[in-house]
Design a protein around this motif. Structure first.
Motif, PDB file in Angstrom:
ATOM      1  N   LEU A  18       0.827  -1.206   0.000  1.00 60.67           N
ATOM      2  CA  LEU A  18       0.000   0.000   0.000  1.00 60.67           C
ATOM      3  C   LEU A  18       0.860   1.254   0.000  1.00 60.67           C
ATOM      4  N   TYR A  19       1.875   1.264   0.828  1.00 60.37           N
ATOM      5  CA  TYR A  19       2.746   2.434   0.941  1.00 60.37           C
ATOM      6  C   TYR A  19       3.464   2.706  -0.379  1.00 60.37           C
ATOM      7  N   GLU A  20       3.968   1.659  -0.999  1.00 56.67           N
ATOM      8  CA  GLU A  20       4.675   1.828  -2.265  1.00 56.67           C
ATOM      9  C   GLU A  20       3.727   2.231  -3.394  1.00 56.67           C
ATOM     10  N   ALA A  21       2.564   1.623  -3.446  1.00 56.11           N
ATOM     11  CA  ALA A  21       1.625   1.899  -4.535  1.00 56.11           C
ATOM     12  C   ALA A  21       1.024   3.297  -4.445  1.00 56.11           C
ATOM     13  N   ASN A  25       0.139   8.456   0.072  1.00 52.34           N
ATOM     14  CA  ASN A  25      -1.025   9.327  -0.073  1.00 52.34           C
ATOM     15  C   ASN A  25      -2.252   8.592   0.432  1.00 52.34           C
ATOM     16  N   ARG A  26      -2.847   9.066   1.522  1.00 47.64           N
ATOM     17  CA  ARG A  26      -3.983   8.354   2.104  1.00 47.64           C
ATOM     18  C   ARG A  26      -5.264   8.495   1.300  1.00 47.64           C
ATOM     19  N   LEU A  58      -4.503   1.154  11.098  1.00 42.57           N
ATOM     20  CA  LEU A  58      -3.447   1.373  10.108  1.00 42.57           C
ATOM     21  C   LEU A  58      -3.967   1.465   8.678  1.00 42.57           C
ATOM     22  N   VAL A  59      -5.121   0.850   8.416  1.00 43.29           N
ATOM     23  CA  VAL A  59      -5.726   0.901   7.091  1.00 43.29           C
ATOM     24  C   VAL A  59      -7.223   1.134   7.232  1.00 43.29           C
ATOM     25  N   SER A  60      -7.804   1.614   6.146  1.00 46.24           N
ATOM     26  CA  SER A  60      -9.264   1.638   6.056  1.00 46.24           C
ATOM     27  C   SER A  60      -9.638   0.709   4.910  1.00 46.24           C
ATOM     28  N   VAL A  61     -10.752   0.029   5.079  1.00 46.48           N
ATOM     29  CA  VAL A  61     -11.158  -0.984   4.113  1.00 46.48           C
ATOM     30  C   VAL A  61     -12.608  -0.752   3.712  1.00 46.48           C
ATOM     31  N   ASP A  62     -12.857  -0.754   2.416  1.00 49.74           N
ATOM     32  CA  ASP A  62     -14.213  -0.805   1.888  1.00 49.74           C
ATOM     33  C   ASP A  62     -14.474  -2.273   1.583  1.00 49.74           C
ATOM     34  N   TRP A  63     -15.501  -2.831   2.206  1.00 53.29           N
ATOM     35  CA  TRP A  63     -15.775  -4.264   2.089  1.00 53.29           C
ATOM     36  C   TRP A  63     -16.849  -4.549   1.058  1.00 53.29           C
ATOM     37  N   ILE A  79       0.454   5.524   7.522  1.00 50.59           N
ATOM     38  CA  ILE A  79       1.501   6.247   6.790  1.00 50.59           C
ATOM     39  C   ILE A  79       2.644   6.608   7.734  1.00 50.59           C
ATOM     40  N   ARG A  80       2.311   7.088   8.913  1.00 47.95           N
ATOM     41  CA  ARG A  80       3.356   7.440   9.882  1.00 47.95           C
ATOM     42  C   ARG A  80       4.200   6.226  10.251  1.00 47.95           C
ATOM     43  N   LEU A  81       3.555   5.080  10.435  1.00 43.94           N
ATOM     44  CA  LEU A  81       4.285   3.851  10.754  1.00 43.94           C
ATOM     45  C   LEU A  81       5.251   3.491   9.630  1.00 43.94           C
ATOM     46  N   MET A  82       4.783   3.563   8.391  1.00 42.26           N
ATOM     47  CA  MET A  82       5.626   3.209   7.249  1.00 42.26           C
ATOM     48  C   MET A  82       6.748   4.222   7.040  1.00 42.26           C
ATOM     49  N   GLU A  83       6.473   5.494   7.262  1.00 42.50           N
ATOM     50  CA  GLU A  83       7.526   6.511   7.149  1.00 42.50           C
ATOM     51  C   GLU A  83       8.591   6.305   8.217  1.00 42.50           C
TER      52      GLU A  83
END
Length: 90
Positions: A18-21, A25-26, A58-63, A79-83
């Motif tokens: 997710l971070y790379e793709a 950008n959230r 850490l993520v939001s999901v549309d199910w 994003i903060r965790l990945m940064e």
């Protein structure tokens, strides 16, 4: 059913993908099918990992129906965790 080690690896792989793709950008996300195909995660394990990461904020999901992630996005906290992880690697 995945082992604990596999589940942790799936979660890490999802966050990294997710971070790379999205380049951090959230407002952007990745579809569940794309994550499943790129990371080769079984459908039920992807759903479980996304539910866990969403529970951690850490993520939001549309199910979709059937507990299938339609779209997954990093939250600000994700994003903060990945940064932070990126800064540690140098």
């Amino acid at each position: 059913m995945a082992t604990l080690r596999e589940r942790k690896n799936y979660r890490e792989a999802i966050l990294k993908a997710l971070y790379e793709a999205t380049e951090g950008n959230r407002l952007l996300g990745v579809t569940g099918p794309k994550l499943r195909d790129e990371l080769r995660i079984p459908r039920q394990d992807l759903a479980a990992a996304c539910a866990y990461l969403a529970g951690e904020g850490l993520v939001s999901v549309d199910w979709e129906q059937g507990n299938t992630p339609a779209m997954v996005s990093l939250t600000h906290q994700g994003i903060r965790l990945m940064e932070s992880a990126e800064e540690e690697r140098g």
